[in-house]
Each structure stands twice: as structure tokens, then as C-alpha cells.
Design a protein around this motif. Structure first.
Motif, PDB file in Angstrom:
ATOM      1  N   ILE A  23      35.574 -53.032  34.146  1.00  0.00           N
ATOM      2  CA  ILE A  23      35.156 -53.466  35.476  1.00  0.00           C
ATOM      3  C   ILE A  23      36.121 -52.873  36.489  1.00  0.00           C
ATOM      4  N   LEU A  24      35.594 -52.070  37.388  1.00  0.00           N
ATOM      5  CA  LEU A  24      36.374 -51.406  38.434  1.00  0.00           C
ATOM      6  C   LEU A  24      36.048 -52.075  39.765  1.00  0.00           C
ATOM      7  N   ILE A  25      37.049 -52.691  40.376  1.00  0.00           N
ATOM      8  CA  ILE A  25      36.849 -53.441  41.614  1.00  0.00           C
ATOM      9  C   ILE A  25      37.613 -52.748  42.739  1.00  0.00           C
ATOM     10  N   MET A  26      36.909 -52.482  43.831  1.00  0.00           N
ATOM     11  CA  MET A  26      37.557 -51.887  45.004  1.00  0.00           C
ATOM     12  C   MET A  26      37.289 -52.769  46.222  1.00  0.00           C
ATOM     13  N   SER A  27      38.338 -53.059  46.977  1.00  0.00           N
ATOM     14  CA  SER A  27      38.180 -53.750  48.254  1.00  0.00           C
ATOM     15  C   SER A  27      38.249 -52.732  49.384  1.00  0.00           C
ATOM     16  N   ASP A  28      38.026 -53.195  50.603  1.00  0.00           N
ATOM     17  CA  ASP A  28      37.783 -52.290  51.726  1.00  0.00           C
ATOM     18  C   ASP A  28      38.699 -52.632  52.902  1.00  0.00           C
ATOM     19  N   ASP A  29      39.429 -51.635  53.396  1.00  0.00           N
ATOM     20  CA  ASP A  29      40.246 -51.799  54.607  1.00  0.00           C
ATOM     21  C   ASP A  29      41.270 -52.929  54.485  1.00  0.00           C
ATOM     22  N   MET A  30      41.987 -52.962  53.386  1.00  0.00           N
ATOM     23  CA  MET A  30      43.053 -53.944  53.196  1.00  0.00           C
ATOM     24  C   MET A  30      44.387 -53.226  53.009  1.00  0.00           C
ATOM     25  N   GLY A  31      45.462 -53.867  53.464  1.00  0.00           N
ATOM     26  CA  GLY A  31      46.778 -53.263  53.399  1.00  0.00           C
ATOM     27  C   GLY A  31      47.526 -53.578  52.115  1.00  0.00           C
ATOM     28  N   TYR A  32      48.628 -52.884  51.923  1.00  0.00           N
ATOM     29  CA  TYR A  32      49.418 -52.998  50.701  1.00  0.00           C
ATOM     30  C   TYR A  32      49.897 -54.430  50.450  1.00  0.00           C
ATOM     31  N   SER A  33      50.169 -55.189  51.489  1.00  0.00           N
ATOM     32  CA  SER A  33      50.772 -56.521  51.304  1.00  0.00           C
ATOM     33  C   SER A  33      49.780 -57.662  51.444  1.00  0.00           C
ATOM     34  N   ASP A  34      48.468 -57.402  51.354  1.00  0.00           N
ATOM     35  CA  ASP A  34      47.479 -58.443  51.655  1.00  0.00           C
ATOM     36  C   ASP A  34      47.128 -59.356  50.482  1.00  0.00           C
ATOM     37  N   LEU A  35      47.628 -59.084  49.286  1.00  0.00           N
ATOM     38  CA  LEU A  35      47.405 -59.969  48.144  1.00  0.00           C
ATOM     39  C   LEU A  35      48.643 -60.829  47.917  1.00  0.00           C
ATOM     40  N   GLY A  36      48.452 -62.032  47.434  1.00  0.00           N
ATOM     41  CA  GLY A  36      49.593 -62.893  47.140  1.00  0.00           C
ATOM     42  C   GLY A  36      50.585 -62.245  46.199  1.00  0.00           C
ATOM     43  N   GLY A  49      23.474 -53.597  46.756  1.00  0.00           N
ATOM     44  CA  GLY A  49      24.539 -53.404  47.732  1.00  0.00           C
ATOM     45  C   GLY A  49      24.057 -52.662  48.952  1.00  0.00           C
ATOM     46  N   ILE A  50      24.987 -51.993  49.644  1.00  0.00           N
ATOM     47  CA  ILE A  50      24.636 -51.217  50.822  1.00  0.00           C
ATOM     48  C   ILE A  50      24.937 -49.749  50.567  1.00  0.00           C
ATOM     49  N   LEU A  51      24.141 -48.905  51.198  1.00  0.00           N
ATOM     50  CA  LEU A  51      24.322 -47.468  51.047  1.00  0.00           C
ATOM     51  C   LEU A  51      25.283 -46.902  52.079  1.00  0.00           C
ATOM     52  N   THR A  52      25.407 -47.583  53.211  1.00  0.00           N
ATOM     53  CA  THR A  52      26.241 -47.101  54.300  1.00  0.00           C
ATOM     54  C   THR A  52      27.653 -47.678  54.184  1.00  0.00           C
ATOM     55  N   GLY A  53      28.458 -47.524  55.261  1.00  0.00           N
ATOM     56  CA  GLY A  53      29.874 -47.843  55.158  1.00  0.00           C
ATOM     57  C   GLY A  53      30.301 -49.211  55.613  1.00  0.00           C
ATOM     58  N   ALA A  54      29.448 -49.947  56.332  1.00  0.00           N
ATOM     59  CA  ALA A  54      29.844 -51.257  56.848  1.00  0.00           C
ATOM     60  C   ALA A  54      28.599 -51.968  57.369  1.00  0.00           C
ATOM     61  N   GLY A  55      28.779 -53.207  57.801  1.00  0.00           N
ATOM     62  CA  GLY A  55      27.657 -53.933  58.376  1.00  0.00           C
ATOM     63  C   GLY A  55      27.976 -55.392  58.574  1.00  0.00           C
ATOM     64  N   CYS A 103      37.552 -44.699  53.944  1.00  0.00           N
ATOM     65  CA  CYS A 103      36.494 -45.257  53.085  1.00  0.00           C
ATOM     66  C   CYS A 103      35.791 -44.220  52.215  1.00  0.00           C
ATOM     67  N   CYS A 104      35.075 -43.306  52.860  1.00  0.00           N
ATOM     68  CA  CYS A 104      34.183 -42.402  52.157  1.00  0.00           C
ATOM     69  C   CYS A 104      34.931 -41.405  51.254  1.00  0.00           C
ATOM     70  N   PRO A 105      35.945 -40.693  51.749  1.00  0.00           N
ATOM     71  CA  PRO A 105      36.684 -39.796  50.846  1.00  0.00           C
ATOM     72  C   PRO A 105      37.327 -40.527  49.673  1.00  0.00           C
ATOM     73  N   SER A 106      37.801 -41.762  49.912  1.00  0.00           N
ATOM     74  CA  SER A 106      38.393 -42.534  48.815  1.00  0.00           C
ATOM     75  C   SER A 106      37.375 -42.820  47.732  1.00  0.00           C
ATOM     76  N   ARG A 107      36.171 -43.190  48.129  1.00  0.00           N
ATOM     77  CA  ARG A 107      35.138 -43.520  47.135  1.00  0.00           C
ATOM     78  C   ARG A 107      34.700 -42.279  46.370  1.00  0.00           C
TER      79      ARG A 107
END
Length: 608
Positions: free
Chosen positions: A43-56, A171-177, A86-90
Motif C-alpha cells: 500500500i503506497l500512500i501519498m499526501s498532498d501539500d504537507m511539510g516535513y514537520s506536519d506529522l506527530g 478519485g479525481i483526475l485533476t490536481g485539486a478541488g 504535485c504533478c512532477p512528483s506523482r
């Protein structure tokens, strides 16, 4: 001469060495994967627009107990990287290639008709799903695709998920919504709406929960006689800042102390957790002090909403873990979590230069007509909700509801990226550093919660996953020659073995350039001239040099002290760029005007 210097002197380009190493590291791990029925689920999970320190588990005050548990019983990587947008990373994540090698060196919004700058994945790359499907895996996806230009019904679908190896997609095909009415919502190959979806009818629709619920359902309904690969691509916490009120309420008052205090607190927790060095430097604040903020209530509300969005995602990951445990397959499932770029300083929804409160579309009767039940939402930023409310923006608008559309803005992005400088789109660590969590009880026998400091990049996940699955990366697929993978397997790091010590990692995005090799990183900012996406020319700033072993926050430019290293690494970057379709670029490079000795000029190098 240092080992890095010796490596730079070598005549074999770094990208060729990487390819040779990948050929070795992509051999199946028979001892770990065994027969087909014992191969791990992935299972590969990716989050979006989060910083290095945003997880506990990486220093945040945000509640992420499920990810924290995976981290503290698995592995945490502290020097892992993404592509910064977003897009280049994916594209890099899905293919194991640098994005320009896939055709997506910029975004899906424009086809520049150049090899590295099209608007969709090309035919010379394969996705993880395509590789694992040939090895007998069921392939499932829920979340954000963002790898295809066409998102409209009736148009070509050759780069939609089902045509790129997935057997199930929601899911969605575009980048946000809008999280309550997401743009380009799709099930398999059919565009749908939250109201007419024939298979999913929650009492209250919220896209993060919809991604989780459909991911769990795909797991439950999958064929049980084969292992599965599932890609879960959350849009959390990309703008807009939207979440149910009860989730936001749990963070009420949590951010009243302001970004200055919270950033220092995160910095100390990061050191205590071992995700940054004890002697790390906190980069200077990139905004005004909280004491000078005039709209504290609205600004605090944005961060409360952002935190709520992340907690909802974490709860969803907990549901996925619960399903694995319920089925008795948790121990032999590899769970990988990472982020697509750093925290975001974009000003979406600010409300013009002065941040005035106003509708997204002030005057347009046609645009303000609510969509019907069966009308597909194509607008990333819809001007009106389906129940007829006008969507509002502005600095004083309170984040959260469906009729608001706001980003959390640069001051909070600076907090997210603690201790690093800069943000999404940049190639300083604030833009490209990501947490990486890998959890696999049956296959990783390291100390629980161990930290890994080997430098890696998301291009490394394709060869890692292929090796875990015993899958063969093809040289030809569907009659097309396939570009050799650019990443290397991370499996040696499971036992804390080193990766090739002088491997080179490269970046190029929107005229921002960087390269990491050994302890050295060179960075060059870029200035694109003109409105966003309409650029014609760009300016490259001088290369800077940082010692990443002693200055991960990139505060001390050593280029003047080591010009020989800069020159050699810059030459390697240039050779890589020409070999991976970074060139030709769609924008023309121009030289900055020189500062005359006896007159002033308005042009200055900005502080990149």
C-alpha cells in the motif's frame, strides 16, 4: 581530495551509474518475497501539500496517531525527497523516472510539444501498477491522479488510471478541488458526482473520507487469490482549507500562540525525535511576527482547519490498517507513506492585493447557476456550491465550510516546513524534503521506530516495490521501448545498509535547479517572467553550495569557498539535464542586467 571530488572526476556520468546499479538492485528478492502466495501486499500512500514537520512522529502538534504508530513500529527516513510540486512528483513516484523523462516536466495544464514538457505521461514509461500487474498483483487506486491533461467526458482516456495499469479507480483526475464537490470525480472510466455515484452514498460527503472508504472497499472486494498493490493518493492537505466543523473544533485555540512559538516548539520536538540533527539550525522566520498579525482569529482558523484535514486523513489510514488486521494480512503488507512536496506558500483565495472579502466570481450569472445532480464538476475552484451558496474568499474569511476557498498562506507554510527554508515549487529542502515511513512486520526486522538517514528520492520507490513484488521492470511494454528506471532500491536500508555513497539526485522545476551528492547540494533559484503558466523567459540565479551533513537548513552558502566543487557538480547537472529531456525548455533563458558602477537599477537578485 574528498571522495566526492574523486567521484566528480570520474568520466562515467552519474545517471549511467544509477542505471547500472538499478539493473542489479531490481533483481527479485526471493528470500523475502518467496512464492507468489507469500509475496507482500503493498500500500503506497501519498499526501498532498504537507511539510516535513506536519506529522506527530516528525515533530508536529497535529494528532496523527495512526501514522505515528506505523512510524514507531516501522522505519522513519529523515533524508528523503520528492520533486517539489504535485504533478512532477506523482510522475516520478509512479514511474521511477525523473518527471521530464515521462513528459511531465511541468504540469498537465499545457503541452509545449517538447519531449520533457507535454501534458501527460508518455509511452516510454510504465507505472508501478503496470509493472506489478504483469507479476500477478491486483492493482487498486483511490485518490488524486493528476497525470493526464484530458479530464472531460467523451475525450481520450489513454492516460487515465485504468489505462495505466489499475484495475479499480475512484478519485479525481485533476490536481485539486472542493472537498465537498471535487473536480473531475471519477469511478473507473466514468466521470461522476457525489450525488449520482451508483456505488457510494455517505450521509455527508467529504472527499478525504470518500478516498478512505473506497480504498477499504476495494480491499474487501479484491480477488483473494493474489497479492494486491494499492495506491492511496489523498488530496489532504492541499487547498482549499475545508473540513467538517466538529473536526476543526478539536483544534480550537491550538494555534492562538502563533507561528513563531509553534515553530520553535516543533523544532525542539524534531530534535528530540531524532528527525533532525541535535545541532540543526532553525532557518529564520519568513514572515512577520505573530504579534503584528492583525487578523489573528481568521489566520488561526486556517491552521485549525489544516490540522483537522490531516487528522481526518490519519483516521482514514487507521481504517485501512484496521481492515488489514481484520483480514489477518497486516504483518505481510508493506505500507509506505510520503508527501508530494513541501508546505505551500501559495495565496489561493487571499482576495486580491488587500485580502478583501469577496466572491470567487463577483459577476457572472451563468457561472453562478448551481450544478444539477448529474452535472460533472470540472471547476477546481467552483464559484457556487450545488445548493446555491456563493463561494467566498478573502483574508478574514473563516476556513472550513464548502462555500469558502482558501489556502493557509506562507506563515503557516513556514511552520509546516520547520526547520527548512522555502516551500512547494522550490528545490530547497522546504520544497523537496518529505517524511518517509515504511512499515512491514514480516520483512523488516529492524529495531522498532528506527531512523534511517540514507539519502533517497521518490524515484527509488518503483525499484523498491518491484523488487519486493518479484516483478520485472520491462525494457519494452506494449511495443514501446521503456526508459530504464532512474531510482535505486531502498531494500538495503531495511537492514540499515548504505546506498551507493556518491549517488547523485537531481531536480529541475520551473527554472529551479538542484543536485545532491554525498554531503554536497548545489541549488540555483529561477525567476520566471510573466503571469503564472504564461512565462516566456526565465533567469537562473548563481549556484549555491551547501554542506548537508552540517547545514541541512541550507543557511551557509559555501560556493565561494569551494568553486571547484560547484563547477564540477554544475557540469554534472547540465549533462544530466540534457540526457533527461530537461532541455530544451519551453522558456528562453535571459541574462539579468548588470549593475552599473555609477547608476542604480531596479533589478536585484531576490533572496532565494
Amino acid at each position: 581530495m574528498t571522495s566526492t571530488d574523486k567521484y566528480i572526476e570520474m568520466k562515467v556520468p552519474a545517471f549511467i551509474l544509477t542505471g547500472l546499479l538499478c539493473g542489479l538492485l531490481l533483481q527479485p528478492v526471493a528470500a523475502q518475497t518467496g512464492p507468489a502466495h507469500n509475496r507482500p501486499n503493498i500500500i503506497l500512500i501519498m499526501s498532498d501539500d504537507m511539510g516535513y514537520s506536519d506529522l506527530g512522529c516528525y515533530g508536529s502538534e497535529i494528532s496523527t496517531p495512526n501514522l505515528d504508530s506505523l512510524a514507531m513500529t516501522g522505519l522513519r527516513y529523515t533524508r528523503f525527497h520528492n520533486m517539489g510540486h504535485c504533478c512532477p512528483s506523482r510522475a516520478a513516484l509512479m514511474t521511477g523516472l525523473y518527471p521530464h523523462q515521462t513528459g511531465l516536466g511541468w504540469m498537465t495544464g499545457t503541452n509545449f510539444h517538447l519531449p520533457g514538457f507535454t501534458d501527460e505521461l508518455n509511452e516510454h514509461c510504465v507505472t508501478i501498477a503496470e509493472v506489478l500487474k504483469t507479476a500477478g498483483y491486483a492493482t487498486l487506486m483511490a485518490g488524486k491522479w493528476h497525470l493526464s491533461h484530458n479530464i472531460h467526458a467523451g475525450g481520450p482516456q489513454h492516460d487515465w488510471p485504468l489505462q495505466r495499469g489499475f484495475e479499480k479507480f475512484y478519485g479525481i483526475l485533476t490536481g485539486a478541488g472542493n472537498y465537498y464537490d471535487p473536480a473531475s470525480l471519477c469511478r473507473d472510466n466514468t466521470l461522476i458526482t457525489p450525488l449520482n455515484d451508483p456505488e457510494y452514498h455517505p450521509q455527508h460527503f467529504y472527499f478525504t473520507n470518500a478516498i478512505t472508504d473506497n480504498a477499504v472497499r476495494f480491499m474487501q472486494e479484491r480477488p483473494k487469490d493474489k497479492p494486491f498493490f494499492m495506491y492511496v493518493a489523498y488530496t489532504t492537505a492541499h487547498w482549499p482549507m475545508q473540513a467538517p466543523e466538529e473536526a476543526i473544533e478539536k483544534y480550537k485555540g491550538k494555534y492562538d500562540a502563533g507561528w513563531d512559538v509553534l515553530r520553535r516548539q516543533r523544532f525542539e520536538r524534531e530534535k528530540a525525535l531524532g528527525v533532525i540533527d541535535k545541532d540543526a539550525t532553525l532557518s529564520p522566520s519568513d514572515t512577520h511576527p505573530w504579534a503584528e498579525e492583525k487578523d489573528k482569529a481568521a489566520m488561526a482558523r486556517r491552521m485549525e482547519t489544516y490540522a483537522a484535514m490531516i487528522t481526518i486523513m490519519d483516521q482514514g489510514i487507521g481504517k485501512i490498517v484496521d481492515e488489514l488486521k481484520k483480514e489477518g494480512i497486516f504483518d505481510n503488507t508493506v505500507i509506505v507513506f510520503l508527501q508530494d512536496n513541501g508546505g505551500n506558500a501559495e495565496g489561493t483565495g487571499f482576495g486580491g492585493p488587500e485580502g478583501e472579502t469577496r466572491p470567487v466570481v463577483p459577476k457572472n450569472a451563468a457561472a453562478l447557476k448551481p450544478l444539477g445532480k448529474d452535472e460533472v464538476q470540472y471547476a477546481i475552484n467552483p464559484p457556487v456550491t450545488r445548493d446555491g451558496k456563493r463561494v467566498m474568499q478573502g483574508k478574514n474569511v473563516m476556513a472550513g465550510p464548502a462555500d469558502t476557498y482558501l489556502a493557509y498562506l506562507k506563515p503557516w507554510g513556514n511552520l509546516s516546513n520547520t526547520p527548512f527554508r522555502k516551500y512547494k515549487n522550490f528545490v530547497y529542502e522546504g520544497g523537496v524534503a518529505t517524511p518517509l515511513i515504511i512499515h512491514w512486520p514480516d520483512g523488516i526486522k529492524a529495531e522498532r521506530g528506527a531512523v534511517r538517514t540514507q539519502s533517497g528520492h521518490e524515484i527509488d520507490l518503483m525499484p523498491t516495490i518491484a523488487q519486493l513484488a518479484g516483478a520485472k521492470y520491462p525494457s519494452v511494454y506494449k511495443g514501446n521501448e521503456i526508459t530504464p528506471v532512474s531510482g535505486i532500491s531502498l531494500i538495503p536500508t531495511f537492514e540499515d545498509k548504505p546506498l551507493p555513497p556518491e549517488r547523485a539526485i537531481y531536480w529541475s522545476h520551473q527554472a529551479n535547479r538542484a543536485m545532491l551528492m554525498g554531503k554536497w547540494k548545489i541549488v540555483s533559484g529561477g525567476i520566471l517572467n510573466g503571469p503564472y503558466g504564461k512565462w516566456k523567459t526565465y533567469v537562473s540565479l548563481p549556484w549555491q553550495l551547501y554542506d548537508m551533513e552540517n547545514d541541512r537548513s541550507e543557511m551557509r552558502d559555501l560556493s565561494a569557498e569551494h568553486p571547484d566543487i560547484v563547477k564540477k557538480m554544475a557540469a554534472m547537472w547540465d549533462k544530466w539535464a540534457h540526457s533527461t529531456n530537461v532541455y530544451p525548455m519551453p522558456w528562453k533563458e535571459v541574462k539579468p542586467p548588470l549593475r552599473p558602477d555609477y547608476m542604480s537599477t531596479p533589478w536585484e537578485y531576490p533572496d532565494f
